[in-house]
Structures are given as structure tokens and as C-alpha cells.
Write an enzyme that holds these catalytic residues in place. Structure first.
Site, PDB file in Angstrom:
ATOM      1  N   SER A  73      -7.331  -1.603  -9.465  1.00  0.00           N
ATOM      2  CA  SER A  73      -7.886  -1.058  -8.234  1.00  0.00           C
ATOM      3  C   SER A  73      -9.185  -1.747  -7.864  1.00  0.00           C
ATOM      4  O   SER A  73      -9.700  -1.519  -6.778  1.00  0.00           O
ATOM      5  CB  SER A  73      -8.093   0.454  -8.352  1.00  0.00           C
ATOM      6  OG  SER A  73      -8.544   0.799  -9.616  1.00  0.00           O
ATOM      7  N   GLU A 122      -0.277  -0.438  -1.637  1.00  0.00           N
ATOM      8  CA  GLU A 122      -0.899  -1.637  -1.064  1.00  0.00           C
ATOM      9  C   GLU A 122      -0.355  -2.861  -1.799  1.00  0.00           C
ATOM     10  O   GLU A 122      -0.352  -2.899  -3.033  1.00  0.00           O
ATOM     11  CB  GLU A 122      -2.426  -1.578  -1.233  1.00  0.00           C
ATOM     12  CG  GLU A 122      -3.101  -0.533  -0.372  1.00  0.00           C
ATOM     13  CD  GLU A 122      -4.627  -0.492  -0.549  1.00  0.00           C
ATOM     14  OE1 GLU A 122      -5.336  -0.322   0.439  1.00  0.00           O
ATOM     15  OE2 GLU A 122      -5.097  -0.607  -1.702  1.00  0.00           O
ATOM     16  N   HIS A 129      -0.675  -1.909  -5.592  1.00  0.00           N
ATOM     17  CA  HIS A 129      -1.657  -0.864  -5.851  1.00  0.00           C
ATOM     18  C   HIS A 129      -1.110   0.499  -5.438  1.00  0.00           C
ATOM     19  O   HIS A 129      -1.052   0.820  -4.256  1.00  0.00           O
ATOM     20  CB  HIS A 129      -2.961  -1.196  -5.100  1.00  0.00           C
ATOM     21  CG  HIS A 129      -4.084  -0.278  -5.415  1.00  0.00           C
ATOM     22  ND1 HIS A 129      -4.922   0.240  -4.469  1.00  0.00           N
ATOM     23  CD2 HIS A 129      -4.498   0.241  -6.592  1.00  0.00           C
ATOM     24  CE1 HIS A 129      -5.806   1.024  -5.052  1.00  0.00           C
ATOM     25  NE2 HIS A 129      -5.572   1.047  -6.338  1.00  0.00           N
ATOM     26  N   ASN A 171      -9.408   2.243  -0.711  1.00  0.00           N
ATOM     27  CA  ASN A 171     -10.602   2.634  -1.468  1.00  0.00           C
ATOM     28  C   ASN A 171     -11.869   2.202  -0.750  1.00  0.00           C
ATOM     29  O   ASN A 171     -12.895   2.873  -0.810  1.00  0.00           O
ATOM     30  CB  ASN A 171     -10.580   2.030  -2.873  1.00  0.00           C
ATOM     31  CG  ASN A 171      -9.629   2.789  -3.772  1.00  0.00           C
ATOM     32  OD1 ASN A 171      -9.190   3.886  -3.430  1.00  0.00           O
ATOM     33  ND2 ASN A 171      -9.292   2.218  -4.913  1.00  0.00           N
TER      34      ASN A 171
END
Ligand code: NAI
Length: 444
Positions: free
Chosen positions: A187, A220, A208, A258
Site C-alpha cells: 500500500s 487499484e 491493491h 489512500n
């Protein structure tokens, strides 16, 4: 009404309440009920909520149509790391019909993975014992990693540590099939820092997933500088095949989701540091339409993980870090998993103070939302995904951002960039440059 209100607020989603009204008033007269229903539906269909939900439907279709360029249906999937993420990714792939091996250096972790997998098979298949057994047969523990040489795709979900991941890649690459792709669930580590350990760096792609894997629809697909185009296409196709919504994202700190979430989360933590009760901060977010408040989210993800992602992002993007996040992690208050974070937890539930109050809740909401919107604009400027619609899609399906608002970029345009921009400028005067409007704001 009480039950519905637990799922949808009337101010955000009026339709189910209108339906209850119709039943309450006309259930004894079917003809009249139909007439009134037609009127009610016509009114509802023109509300911003309905229009935005239609928009969300088309955004979802757009994501579903990704990954059609290349067919990729692996005969075998190998997952390395049977922790929270790897274990759940493996059982999700088994539910989707794939033959899966899952490898972990600690046999005890594999035992936990299989226990969790059984629970998710039962949840999925209910009383269909045959289906439960068949899914169980498709998922195989593989402490020694024999599955590496059989797999068409290897998904790595081990510790978030560059050196540990690089060492693993060097060890497995000689055993991988010639055309197999290697996908990392990292991540925060740059793909380029990992791919340079490979003889064929073009085979590494980011895949991800979000936590919890079974619930979060987005995945992702990270294109590193060296990732082969065909590998990106294969990863997108794989995302589709496992019934996720795949979104191609540029390799950049925090990727899309994120990165957009972090300033919002840090602003929330900063406010708690200033003395705003966490309950007030969380309610401001859920009142806006977020599925969970940012403080509860930070506690759920784990404050140690939050801190490490925040550190990487704040170094790369000049995002100020609030001290209290450091202090909490240092005091081993890690959130839900340690029983105490910003909230204390009893049986996994946060103990919230219902009497918590704060004078200016409007400002609390503005501070949260404006930072999120501004970061979404920065991602648009940097071309983190291919279009503004895809930013909206990523944020809605990756964070649960208020679907009835149609996504952050759409929200800015609908509400008015001037009006929101003015609010940002006021906040900047009061709180400093983290509220400076992104240069792309003017072009929205
Ligand atoms: P975890 O600590 O729960 O699991 C990691 C597992 O990898 C452990 O069971 C460990 O025994 C195993 N492992 C470590 N080195 C190994 C090796 N060389 N060979 C075989 N097994 C090895 O970690 P978690 O949370 O599942 O994270 C895994 C990856 O997923 C990390 O890269 C993390 O950044 C990423 N991620 C985590 C999310 C989360 O919410 N926890 C969300 C999205 C991505």
C-alpha cells in the site's frame, strides 16, 4: 422507519421513506396506491440523489468495462502471505472459482487463514454444503511454496518492508512460469523499488485490495514505470474475473484512494488534538454521507498502519503530520485491535459518548471535506487516473464516499467551485497552507 434509518438517512436517500409513506396512507386501496406511487416516483426521479445514483451506476459500468482488451484467466493463483490481506484475497479467489495455493512462513498463520476462509465460505454459500466443500477443495495451504511454479499469477501480500519483499522476489523468480505475472498488494512502497530486484521487472504490477477484501469492491491496478503494458491489461482482466472493480492507477505515493483519504483523516486527528470530541468529528463525516467517521476508520485500520502510510505521504507530498497520531502509536494505543485508540473498544465496538458536543460542527465538516476535495483535485492535475470520472469512481468504490453526491469532483462542480473555493480561502487564513487551493481548482 427505525430499521431503514439505520441504513439510509432520509436527507440523503428519500426514496425508502416515501415508500413507507405510501404504504401507511394507501395500503388499503391498491388503485389509489398505484396512482400516488407514480406521482411519488416521478418526483423522486428528478432529485439530485437519483441523478447522482444513476451517475454512480454508469461509473460502475465504466470500471466493469476495464480489462476487456486482453483475456487472462489463470489456471492457478498463488498467494504469498496468509495474513489479514493475503488470507482474505486467497479465499476470495477460491470463492470466485480459482484453484489457489496460499503460502506463509508461519504455519500458524495458515491455520488462521483456513479458519477464516471456512467462515467466509459458509457466509457465502449458506447451507449449500457441496459448494462449501468445493470452495475448500480449491484453496490449498502451501507452507513450502510449491504453488509458485504452477501459478499464472502470484499475489504477494507479505510484510510491508522493501527488503523482505525484494528478497522474496529474488528467491521465487527463478521458479516462476515464463509468462506468469507477479502482483504486489503493497500500500505504500514504490513499485520501482521492488521491480529492480527482478530479472524481468516488467512482470511486476500492483494489485491493491482494500480491507475487508470481501466487502470492498475496488481494486487499484498500479502501473509502475517498468510494468509491461500487457501485464497491466492482464491485471485489469484478472480484477474483472474475480468480480472486483479494477481501476488503473499511476505508481505514485498513496496511489489514488489512500492519498485522497489521508489528508481528510489527518485533519480529523488534528481536530481531536485541538479538543474536538472524536464523536463530533465522526458525526460530521457521516452527516455528509460517509459510511464511517474518519476517527473510527483510523482506529479500525490501526493507528500504527495509519501512521506509517501518513509518514510516507507527508514526506512525499508535504502533508503535515499531527503529533497526537505519533503519541497514540508510541503509547501502543493502536485502535480496535489493541482495545484502545481514539475510542475504547468493548466486544469490538467503540464506546462513544452520546453527549459529546461542539459549538461549530459546520466548520468541522468543512475542514474534513475540503481537504479531501482539494486532494482529489491534485490527483486530477497529476493524472493519477485517466479521467475525472475515474477519480470519482475510485473514491466512491474505494472509500464509500457519499454515493448520492456523485463523487468529489462532481460534487465540487455541482456545489460551485467558487463557493467552495471561498470557503477554502477562509480556512487557509485560519489554519494555514494545508488549505491552499490546488492550482487545478480553477480549471474544474
Ligand atoms: P499481516 O502482517 O497480517 O500478514 C503478513 C503475512 O506475511 C504474515 O502472516 C507473515 O507471516 C507473512 N510473511 C512475511 N514474510 C514472509 C515471507 N518471506 N514468506 C512467506 N510469508 C511471509 O499483513 P497484512 O496487513 O495482511 O498486509 C500485507 C500486505 O498488504 C502489506 O504489503 C500491506 O501494506 C498490504 N495492505 C494491507 C492492508 C491492511 O488493511 N492491512 C490494506 C491494503 C494493503
Amino acid at each position: 422507519r427505525k430499521q431503514v434509518s439505520r441504513k439510509a438517512k432520509q436527507a440523503h436517500y428519500p426514496a425508502p421513506y416515501h415508500l413507507i409513506d405510501l404504504w401507511q396512507r394507501h395500503a388499503d386501496n391498491p388503485e389509489r396506491m398505484l396512482r400516488e406511487e407514480a406521482i411519488s416516483v416521478a418526483k423522486l426521479a428528478t432529485t439530485p440523489t437519483a441523478k447522482n445514483l444513476v451517475r454512480v451506476y454508469f461509473l460502475q459500468e465504466q470500471l466493469k468495462s476495464q480489462g476487456k482488451q486482453l483475456a487472462f484467466d489463470p489456471g492457478h493463483v498463488h498467494v504469498i502471505g496468509g495474513g489479514i490481506m493475503g488470507g482474505d484475497i486467497a479465499s476470495w479467489c477460491a470463492i470466485q472459482g480459482y484453484s489457489v495455493t496460499v503460502q506463509d512462513q508461519e504455519p500458524a498463520r495458515l491455520a488462521q487463514t483456513f479458519k477464516r476462509a471456512q467462515a467466509s465460505f459458509k457466509k457465502k454459500y449458506k447451507r449449500d454444503r457441496r459448494a462449501i466443500i468445493a470452495a475448500g477443495d480449491r484453496l490449498m495451504p502451501d507452507h513450502n511454496g510449491y504453488g509458485v511454479s504452477r501459478a499464472d499469477i502470484i499475489i504477494e501480500a507479505i510484510f510491508e518492508d522493501v527488503d523482505v519483499k525484494r528478497a522474496l522476489y529474488q528467491e521465487i523468480e527463478p521458479r516462476m512460469k515464463a509468462g506468469a505475472i507477479l502482483a504486489t498488494n503493497t500500500s505504500s512502497i514504490r513499485l520501482e523499488d521492488l521491480s529492480s530486484s527482478l530479472n524481468k521487472p516488467g512482470r511486476l504490477v500492483g494489485l491493491h485490495f482494500f480491507n475487508p477484501v470481501a466487502k470492498m469492491p475496488l481494486v487499484e491496478i498500479i502501473r509502475g514505470n517498468e510494468t509491461d503494458d500487457a501485464v497491466v491489461q492482464q491485471a485489469l482482466a484478472f480484477g474483472r474475473n474475480i468480480s472486483k472493480l479494477p481501476l488503473e492507477v499511476k505508481s505514485s505515493p498513496g496511489f489514488l484512494v489512500n492519498r485522497i483519504l489521508m489528508p481528510y483523516l489527518l485533519e480529523a486527528v488534528t481536530m481531536v488534538g485541538e479538543g474536538v470530541p472524536p464523536e463530533v468529528v465522526d458525526k460530521a463525516a457521516t452527516d455528509f454521507g460517509m459510511p464511517m467517521g474518519p476517527i473510527e476508520l483510523a482506529d479500525t485500520v490501526g493507528l500504527d498502519i495509519c501512521k506509517s502510510v501518513a509518514e510516507i505521504l507527508s514526506a512525499a507530498l508535504d502533508m503535515p503530520m499531527p503529533d497526537n497520531l505519533d503519541d497514540m502509536a508510541a503509547a501502543n494505543k493502536l485502535g480496535k485491535k489493541s482495545g484502545e485508540g481514539f475510542y475504547t473498544y468493548k466486544n469490538g465496538r467503540p464506546q462513544k459518548n452520546k453527549a459529546a458536543r461542539y459549538a461549530d460542527t459546520g466548520k468541522v465538516q468543512d475542514r474534513l471535506v475540503m481537504r479531501l476535495l482539494n486532494e482529489a483535485t491534485a490527483c486530477l492535475r497529476e493524472g493519477i487516473v485517466a479521467s475525472d470520472d475515474l477519480i470519482d469512481a475510485g473514491v466512491i468504490f474505494g472509500t464509500g464516499f457519499a454515493p448520492f453526491r456523485g463523487g468529489p469532483i462532481h460534487y465540487v462542480r455541482e456545489t460551485g467551485k467558487q463557493k467552495l473555493g471561498d470557503r477554502m480561502n477562509q480556512l487557509r487564513l485560519e489554519y494555514g497552507d494545508r488549505f491552499a487551493l490546488d492550482t487545478a481548482w480553477a480549471g474544474l
